[in-house]
Design a protein around this motif. Sequence first.
Motif, PDB file in Angstrom:
ATOM      1  N   ALA A  11      33.061   6.868  33.188  1.00 38.68           N
ATOM      2  CA  ALA A  11      32.604   6.208  31.959  1.00 38.68           C
ATOM      3  C   ALA A  11      33.653   5.268  31.392  1.00 38.68           C
ATOM      4  N   TYR A  17      23.623   9.813  34.926  1.00 39.87           N
ATOM      5  CA  TYR A  17      23.713   9.675  33.470  1.00 39.87           C
ATOM      6  C   TYR A  17      22.540  10.374  32.790  1.00 39.87           C
ATOM      7  N   GLY A  45      27.429   4.797  29.016  1.00 38.90           N
ATOM      8  CA  GLY A  45      27.457   4.342  30.400  1.00 38.90           C
ATOM      9  C   GLY A  45      26.129   3.817  30.910  1.00 38.90           C
ATOM     10  N   PHE A  46      25.042   4.531  30.613  1.00 38.79           N
ATOM     11  CA  PHE A  46      23.720   4.127  31.116  1.00 38.79           C
ATOM     12  C   PHE A  46      23.333   2.723  30.654  1.00 38.79           C
ATOM     13  N   SER A  48      26.828   9.331  28.418  1.00 36.51           N
ATOM     14  CA  SER A  48      25.727   8.677  29.124  1.00 36.51           C
ATOM     15  C   SER A  48      25.082   7.600  28.271  1.00 36.51           C
ATOM     16  N   ASP A  73      31.739  13.977  27.752  1.00 38.75           N
ATOM     17  CA  ASP A  73      31.047  14.606  28.884  1.00 38.75           C
ATOM     18  C   ASP A  73      32.030  15.369  29.774  1.00 38.75           C
ATOM     19  N   THR A 113      23.079  14.047  32.984  1.00 42.11           N
ATOM     20  CA  THR A 113      24.166  14.454  32.099  1.00 42.11           C
ATOM     21  C   THR A 113      23.650  14.748  30.703  1.00 42.11           C
ATOM     22  N   GLY A 138      31.212  12.168  34.622  1.00 43.23           N
ATOM     23  CA  GLY A 138      31.572  11.380  33.456  1.00 43.23           C
ATOM     24  C   GLY A 138      32.919  10.702  33.558  1.00 43.23           C
TER      25      GLY A 138
END
Length: 810
Positions: free
Chosen positions: A296, A172, A389-390, A386, A89, A175, A293
């Motif tokens: 992350a 996220y 991370g999400f 994402s 990202d 993104t 990002g």
Amino acid sequence: MNGYPDNVGSSGADDTQDGVPKSFGEETREIRIPEVKSPQAFPITGSIYLPETLSYRLKNKLLGQPLVTDKLSEERLSKSIALAILSSDVMSSSAYATEQILTILIPVVGIAAFSLVVPVSIMVLVVLTFVTASYLEVIKAYPRAGGAYVVARDNFGLKVAQVAGVSLLIDYTLTVAVSVSAGTDALTSAIPALDHYNVVLSVIFVMAIAFGNLRGIREAGKTFALPTFLFIFNMGVLIMVGLIRGLLGQLSQAPIHVSGGVAVGHAGSGLLYGASLFIFLKAFANGGTALTGTEAISNGVSIFKNPQPRNARITLVAMSVILGIMFFGVSILARFVHAVPRISGSPTVLSLIAAQVYGHSPIGRFAFYFLQVSTYAILVLAANTSFTGFPFLASFAAEDSFLPRQFSRRGHRLTFSNGIIVLTILAEVLIIATRARVSALISLYAIGVFTGFTMAGAGMVKHHLVKKGDHWKRRAVINGAAAVLSLLVDLIFAVTKFTSGAWVILVVAPILVFSFIRLNKQYRNEEEELESGVSLASEVPAMRRHVVIVMVDRLDLATARALEYAKALVTDEIRAVHFVLANRKARELEKEWSRLATVKIDLEFIEVVDRRLRRAALELVAEVLADRETEVTVLLPRRAYPRIWSRVLHDQTADSIADVISQLPHVNATIVPFHVAGVSSGKSKLRVQFKNEVREQKKAEEAVTEEITHELVPGSHPIGSLPWRTTCRIAGRVKSVRVQSLDSVPSLAARVEDPTGGLLLVFAGRRSVPGMEPGRLITAVGVVGDVGGHLAMMNPDYEFLASPDGSEVG
């Protein structure tokens, strides 16, 4: 010999038989000592064959075989692969961050925008430097996972942490939409014929990335590593060639008045060439999208190989350096060639720069298309940041009861599947709603991530002030500076982008924070209600009587199964009840019941004049409970149909009755299912059978050679062939642990399995053994004994090899 001394009670061999004396002149018979049967190992988990459902088999085909928890350690990533997964990202933002700066400046100051783009980019790099330094401190302080949510939660409390959580979840999601839409623009810049299919292509790309992540993070890393490194390589070549040609005066400047380009303003005087501070700051805020990002890596520390904190910090520095070089390089080249952004977003500024730098020679055209392909790939796959991370962030919030707890459960391939699926749906909705236009999405972008930067920095300042570790003052200054700069960018973004769409985030975010807090309150209230009075409730004496009521609709196999189950219960009375809704049906049932010779249970017919079946059941049970000394179990036969259309044809009466009567105290509504499918072909019940012994033995032998425990503990003996009453060493996985109540005799039993079988480890006199939990790898040494006909070791010496997630060995 049978264990007796020779010639007992006699001086001659004639008076004995096989060493056993004759008694009082009677002829003796041979005494046989019963053979003692050796205990057996427990069968290994999975040795009983249970056919899987069609949906599960399809899942295995699509996603691969399920991964056991031990494989979580194997799913951890090296620095290079983690860089590809977690920084795609950030890396990809260098392809459009400069373009977003120029989109603001050119309509105001015209050609002077190319002079301002470099100082604006330098300001963005300053923020990047402080944010990177801040997150280096975060990773050091939170070596397992230390995103803004975790830092805010530990230092400001759970409620404040939801501000960071919501902001990052929104970011996220955006993104994914922005990255994929920008990637599609890069593709259509190279292939203009695809310009009308932006939305369709974007939707397909998001689904492909989601599928890769559902298969597992390591496979996703392999998929995404190559595009990331190709993009970095291509950008490096572009910047080097462009700078060399620019310094040699070989780059021509493109005209700024072009068809489809943004409007061109006129430069003024002064430091900002006539641009107001508002416009300058708006361009700076747009350039701040290059940092999205960055968090992350701190969120994903747990997916690194050991030593995790060190590898994560090295990767973060590498990511920031590469990003800074690429972003600043593109800004300098834009100044050289005067690339003007297009209103439609295609061709992109990066593609215009590449066309100028590489020229029209065959090699130049190849380099141009190679860059466009790698840019398209990295922008599309940048959404993978994402997708890492999400789900991780959602799992943290779910563990704290601010999101549904389904988000905290790992799925088929050890990923947080529910988070991946929800993110996919939200991103697809955004792409379709905005028609995959980056310009429509960018206004919503970056507020969330800079809010996260702010809260992470501020939380770390408090952390340093409280903990006062080594060099805490210097570290507090670093985190504080990052927090202040991030807050300024956030405010600039909110003010300058308010009318362009930022108001949506400023409205939605507080609503989500409020919803998260309300959900948490609901969870806490439910837990308090369920946990209060547990000890008192468990000590209440059992009711004096137990009555079982079997609801009978018609006499069939489902009813017969319920009656069979009723007889197996410990009960004072069994009543079979039929509610009369139709007299004809009741008479037929009475005739059928009277012909049964083996039931030995009276069938009671009860009139229901108003046809309120649930009310009638409720009144019947209430009448039985009237003496306040009776526990009631109501058995409700339910016919289960496998096909959807079959289910539609039948009602769910059993479930509706269970819902009503279970509200009464001391009433237990039990559904007794009977699977109707395949009765005629002899498949009415799910068959349970042992696998072929030869195949199973071969499978066990192959598994033994691959089992991690035997690699870690040389000399360990397969459990399935342990010799009885000898001292042996075993190694395996703890499959179950039996916990006893306080009034029981102190003793803890853990079942340990390897691929050949299982045995019990019994710890007499102990109610608990620290670290003894299902999933742990363990080695034990002790005498092999017998408990209930199965192999066991009493009070063995033991040593743990790894935690359930495989994170620590030794």
